[in-house]
Design a protein around this motif. Structure first.
Motif, PDB file in Angstrom:
ATOM      1  N   GLN A 142      -0.066 -32.442  -2.696  1.00 44.48           N
ATOM      2  CA  GLN A 142      -0.551 -33.618  -3.422  1.00 44.48           C
ATOM      3  C   GLN A 142       0.411 -34.785  -3.263  1.00 44.48           C
ATOM      4  N   ALA A 143       1.741 -34.474  -3.351  1.00 41.90           N
ATOM      5  CA  ALA A 143       2.730 -35.537  -3.175  1.00 41.90           C
ATOM      6  C   ALA A 143       2.652 -36.111  -1.761  1.00 41.90           C
ATOM      7  N   SER A 144       2.517 -35.203  -0.760  1.00 43.45           N
ATOM      8  CA  SER A 144       2.398 -35.674   0.632  1.00 43.45           C
ATOM      9  C   SER A 144       1.118 -36.480   0.823  1.00 43.45           C
ATOM     10  N   TYR A 145       0.019 -36.013   0.195  1.00 46.99           N
ATOM     11  CA  TYR A 145      -1.249 -36.730   0.312  1.00 46.99           C
ATOM     12  C   TYR A 145      -1.144 -38.137  -0.267  1.00 46.99           C
ATOM     13  N   ASN A 146      -0.486 -38.256  -1.432  1.00 52.02           N
ATOM     14  CA  ASN A 146      -0.344 -39.583  -2.055  1.00 52.02           C
ATOM     15  C   ASN A 146       0.427 -40.518  -1.135  1.00 52.02           C
ATOM     16  N   THR A 147       1.523 -39.974  -0.517  1.00 55.78           N
ATOM     17  CA  THR A 147       2.306 -40.805   0.407  1.00 55.78           C
ATOM     18  C   THR A 147       1.461 -41.217   1.607  1.00 55.78           C
ATOM     19  N   LEU A 148       0.734 -40.233   2.177  1.00 54.09           N
ATOM     20  CA  LEU A 148      -0.105 -40.544   3.339  1.00 54.09           C
ATOM     21  C   LEU A 148      -1.231 -41.505   2.975  1.00 54.09           C
ATOM     22  N   ASN A 149      -1.756 -41.395   1.767  1.00 57.72           N
ATOM     23  CA  ASN A 149      -2.844 -42.284   1.348  1.00 57.72           C
ATOM     24  C   ASN A 149      -2.356 -43.729   1.270  1.00 57.72           C
ATOM     25  N   ILE A 150      -1.120 -43.897   0.753  1.00 56.03           N
ATOM     26  CA  ILE A 150      -0.550 -45.257   0.695  1.00 56.03           C
ATOM     27  C   ILE A 150      -0.382 -45.801   2.109  1.00 56.03           C
ATOM     28  N   ARG A 151       0.160 -44.959   3.006  1.00 54.64           N
ATOM     29  CA  ARG A 151       0.349 -45.407   4.390  1.00 54.64           C
ATOM     30  C   ARG A 151      -0.992 -45.696   5.050  1.00 54.64           C
ATOM     31  N   LEU A 154      -2.241 -49.079   3.984  1.00 51.71           N
ATOM     32  CA  LEU A 154      -1.520 -50.140   4.690  1.00 51.71           C
ATOM     33  C   LEU A 154      -2.007 -50.269   6.129  1.00 51.71           C
ATOM     34  N   LEU A 155      -2.205 -49.099   6.775  1.00 54.07           N
ATOM     35  CA  LEU A 155      -2.710 -49.137   8.143  1.00 54.07           C
ATOM     36  C   LEU A 155      -4.129 -49.705   8.203  1.00 54.07           C
ATOM     37  N   GLN A 156      -4.964 -49.393   7.180  1.00 55.60           N
ATOM     38  CA  GLN A 156      -6.331 -49.919   7.153  1.00 55.60           C
ATOM     39  C   GLN A 156      -6.329 -51.439   7.068  1.00 55.60           C
TER      40      GLN A 156
END
Length: 335
Positions: A142-151, A154-156
């Motif tokens: 979940q922590a990794s997903y939250n970080t990836l979701n933020i990235r 930003l990429l979007q």
């Protein structure tokens, strides 16, 4: 149903007791009747003595007969009720057997479920043991997903900006490409016109006067052979002379070629469909725009007539015909 059965059983016992009582009373009545019969014999002998009491005894007898009939009817009704109760008892026994079978089946299913429940409990205990480990892994994911979701967000945003830039550049590219194609078309047209003009100028400079045996028309010189050769051999001879088989691209040239030939003569011209059947082209690569085919021609008999010959006509300006390229004809060269 068991309670009803027990109640009916008790009712049946009561009815049996009543029946026995009635039977005893009936026997008693029968005994009394017999006694009365004997008394009647005695009374008959003493009829004169009991004549005064006869009416009373007759009434008693009638009452007893009525009671007897009533008891008989009640006995018949009780027999009918007993038969009905017997049938009901048989039905109850059948239902009892069915319920017993269903109960046994349910007991079997219950036992199976009990065994399955034991297995499930064992599996649940195993899963419970892994739950803590899975929960820790889930929290980390979940922590990794939250970080990836933020990235990803930003990429979007960056992708959307790049997409807009790409669309603007694509529009600009399409405009420039269209302008380039138009310019290329204009350039090709001008280059073709320039080449044609240059050829005419070169011809005009070189051929102010044609060689001996050649005849001049417009800016070109023309030669009519005196020997007959195949179409390919004829072309080779024209190329050796610095030209090629004649190309007819105007009405004036058609009439001029007709005037070069003798009456009824046939001569090879630089037209064929040797490469692609039915696709007639001139030896210089130009497409055929104006034709002077004889009616019904070209008919390419057996698919072997791939070269064009000029037929001189006394009246008119001549016509074309397709012929096998190996045939020998005179030919006309253009320089």
């Amino acid at each position: 149903m068991q309670t009803s059965f027990n109640n009916m059983q008790r009712s049946l016992e009561t009815l049996r007791t009543n029946h026995n009582d009635l039977t005893a009373r009936n026997n008693q009545l029968q005994t009394n009747y017999n006694n009365l019969q004997r008394s009647n014999v005695k009374l008959q002998t003493t009829f004169d003595q009991v004549q005064g009491n006869y009416s009373s005894l007759k009434r008693d007898k009638d009452q007893l007969q009525a009671s007897y009939n009533t008891l008989k009817q009640e006995r018949d009704q009780m027999q009918t009720s007993f038969n009905n109760m017997q049938r009901s008892l048989e039905t109850l026994r059948t239902n009892h057997n069915d319920l017993t079978a269903r109960n046994n089946q349910l007991q079997t299913n219950y036992n199976n479920l009990q065994r399955s429940n034991v297995k499930l409990q064992t599996t649940f205990n195993q899963v419970q043991g892994n739950y803590s480990s899975l929960k820790r892994d889930k929290d980390q994911l979940q922590a990794s997903y939250n970080t990836l979701n933020i990235r990803r967000n930003l990429l979007q945003i960056g992708y959307n900006l790049l997409q807009k830039d790409k669309e603007r550049l694509q529009n600009s590219y399409d405009i420039v490409k269209t302008e380039k194609e138009q310019l290329q078309t204009n350039y090709s047209s001008l280059a073709t016109s320039e080449e044609q003009l240059q050829k005419k100028i070169d011809k005009a400079r070189r051929r102010m006067v044609c060689q001996t045996g050649w005849q001049k028309f417009d800016l070109s010189c023309y030669f009519v052979s005196t020997v007959k050769k195949c179409w390919l051999c004829s072309r080779r001879d024209c190329v050796a002379k610095g030209g090629d088989l004649v190309v007819i691209d105007s009405r004036g040239k058609q009439e001029f070629i007709n005037s070069l030939l003798k009456k009824g003569e046939h001569a090879w011209i630089g037209l064929s469909d040797r490469i692609i059947e039915g696709d007639w082209t001139w030896v210089n690569g130009d497409p055929v725009t104006t034709t002077y085919w004889e009616p019904g021609q070209p008919n390419s008999v057996y698919g072997e007539q791939d070269c064009a010959t000029f037929m001189q006509k006394s009246s008119g300006m001549g016509e074309w015909n397709d012929l096998g390229c190996d045939n020998k004809q005179i030919y006309i060269c253009e320089l």
